[in-house]
Scaffold this active site. Structure first.
Site, mmCIF file in Angstrom:
data_model
loop_
_atom_site.group_PDB
_atom_site.id
_atom_site.type_symbol
_atom_site.label_atom_id
_atom_site.label_comp_id
_atom_site.label_asym_id
_atom_site.label_seq_id
_atom_site.Cartn_x
_atom_site.Cartn_y
_atom_site.Cartn_z
ATOM 1 C CD GLU A 84 43.076 38.130 46.071
ATOM 2 O OE1 GLU A 84 42.454 37.276 45.422
ATOM 3 O OE2 GLU A 84 44.280 38.086 46.313
ATOM 4 C CB VAL A 139 31.238 37.232 32.785
ATOM 5 C CG1 VAL A 139 32.678 36.820 32.483
ATOM 6 C CG2 VAL A 139 30.693 38.123 31.688
ATOM 7 C CB SER A 141 36.603 33.078 34.847
ATOM 8 O OG SER A 141 36.550 33.918 35.966
ATOM 9 N NE ARG A 149 30.162 31.770 40.879
ATOM 10 C CZ ARG A 149 31.257 32.493 40.769
ATOM 11 N NH1 ARG A 149 31.261 33.760 41.128
ATOM 12 N NH2 ARG A 149 32.362 31.977 40.277
ATOM 13 C CE1 TYR A 187 27.705 39.777 33.574
ATOM 14 C CE2 TYR A 187 27.770 40.337 35.909
ATOM 15 C CZ TYR A 187 28.318 39.705 34.814
ATOM 16 O OH TYR A 187 29.472 38.974 34.956
ATOM 17 C CE1 TYR A 198 35.829 40.234 47.390
ATOM 18 C CE2 TYR A 198 34.309 38.409 47.044
ATOM 19 C CZ TYR A 198 35.487 39.056 46.743
ATOM 20 O OH TYR A 198 36.332 38.522 45.800
#
Ligand code: NAG
Ligand code: NAG
Ligand code: NAG
Ligand code: NAG
Length: 305
Positions: A84, A139, A141, A149, A187, A198
């Site tokens: 992460e 996409v 979540s 963003r 995308y 990252y």
């Protein structure tokens, strides 16, 4: 006479202090000869004889008490690992002067563990661009209005249609993700936090693996180019404003030949999955054999940011 490789005493014991983030996977099943000469275990009673202990940051970040006990056995390596970003790695300072080797998505880790990497193709391999019927997909979540963003998306959508999937938007069953996304030309591979190297599955899976052209927001374009050719993606920093990006995407939508150029790298490289934790942990064995006899890292926090 048994070879050294198979005699028990010469096996390097690698102790997983926890299952990383709770994920379990088969141990001692490394592909090819990757795990040769090593024995992986999750059994903490082998701590005293472990040559290396793998510490998954998130699993111990709550308290120093969750770390393996000190003093450690002589010559034991502590391997710090994180899949992460620093944003999701609290309390890094607790690792000060404790760690000998690092394992992460950072390319300058001792053990570099990308999710997807590019492999050179020998003969000219034919890549077929998936059938396209729609323009832009995203996409998301983890929606937070204050994220860069989110703001960028709010601007961008004024100028072109964007289909948003995820928890708060269109449903996207897991087993249909790649298929669905493949029908889009572009995308939005927008990272939620910006850190060196990252570049997550948003980019690699949802766009490269799905066969769409990524529009990247994350580290600088140059950083992406460590991992993928410059003509494989579009970067938001290539444009002064979201409107200019939108105009560019719309122009590509009308110019099939130019759009297809974003796939020309695929005759030279093919993206290859690593199978997550299994693949990452299998790399430890080889790294350990090559590791310097003595090494200690004063501050993970100084480096991982
Ligand atoms: C862990 O290792 C110890 C010592 O080798 C052994 O006695 C014990 O049965 C092992 N535990 C498990 C769950 O395998
Ligand atoms: C960081 O460490 C402190 C003190 O050990 C602990 O109270 C806190 O919960 C930790 N933070 C996280 C996010 O785990
Ligand atoms: C995806 O999973 C759902 C529910 O598990 C199933 O009903 C459906 O048939 C699957 N679709 C495909 C394309 O595999
Ligand atoms: C790993 O780092 C610790 C803490 O600085 C040190 O005591 C130990 O000797 C190091 N081990 C190796 C194998 O480098």
């Amino acid at each position: 006479m048994p070879s050294k490789q198979t005699s028990n005493e010469s096996l390097l014991t690698i102790l997983l202090w926890t299952w990383p983030l709770g994920y379990q996977f088969p141990l001692n099943r490394c592909p090819n000869s990757e795990g040769l000469g090593c024995f992986y275990t999750i059994n903490r009673s082998m701590y005293h004889m472990a040559n290396a202990v793998v510490i998954s940051h998130r699993d111990v970040a709550k308290s120093e008490k969750l770390l393996p006990p000190e003093p450690r056995p002589p010559n034991q390596y502590w391997i710090w690992s994180s899949m992460e970003s620093p944003t999701n790695c609290p309390n890094l300072s607790m690792m000060d002067n404790k760690i000998n080797l690092t394992m992460s998505y950072r390319i300058d880790s001792d053990i570099y563990t990308p999710n997807v990497r590019l492999e050179k193709v020998n003969s000219k391999e034919q890549f077929t661009i998936p059938q396209k019927s729609k323009l832009v997909a995203w996409v998301v979540s983890n929606w937070k209005a204050r994220y860069r963003r989110s703001k960028y998306y709010e601007e961008l959508k004024k100028f072109l249609p964007i289909d948003v999937y995820g928890k708060y938007a269109l449903p996207l069953p897991r087993n249909q993700t790649l298929q669905t996304l493949s029908t889009y030309k572009f995308y939005l591979a927008f990272e939620n936090s910006i850190h060196e190297d990252y570049i997550t599955e948003k980019f690699w899976t949802n766009s490269i693996m799905a066969g769409t052209v990524p529009v990247a927001m994350g580290p600088a374009r140059k950083n992406y180019q460590r991992f993928i050719p410059p003509d494989a993606f579009i970067h938001v920093d290539d444009f002064l404003t979201p409107q200019q990006l939108a105009e560019y995407l719309l122009s590509l939508d009308k110019d099939e030949a130019k759009y297809q150029q974003y796939f020309s790298w695929r005759s030279r490289y093919r993206p290859v999955w690593s199978s997550g934790f299994l693949s990452a942990y299998c790399k430890i064995c080889g790294a350990l054999k090559e590791a310097p006899a003595y090494r200690t890292i004063p501050s993970i926090a100084e480096w991982f940011k």
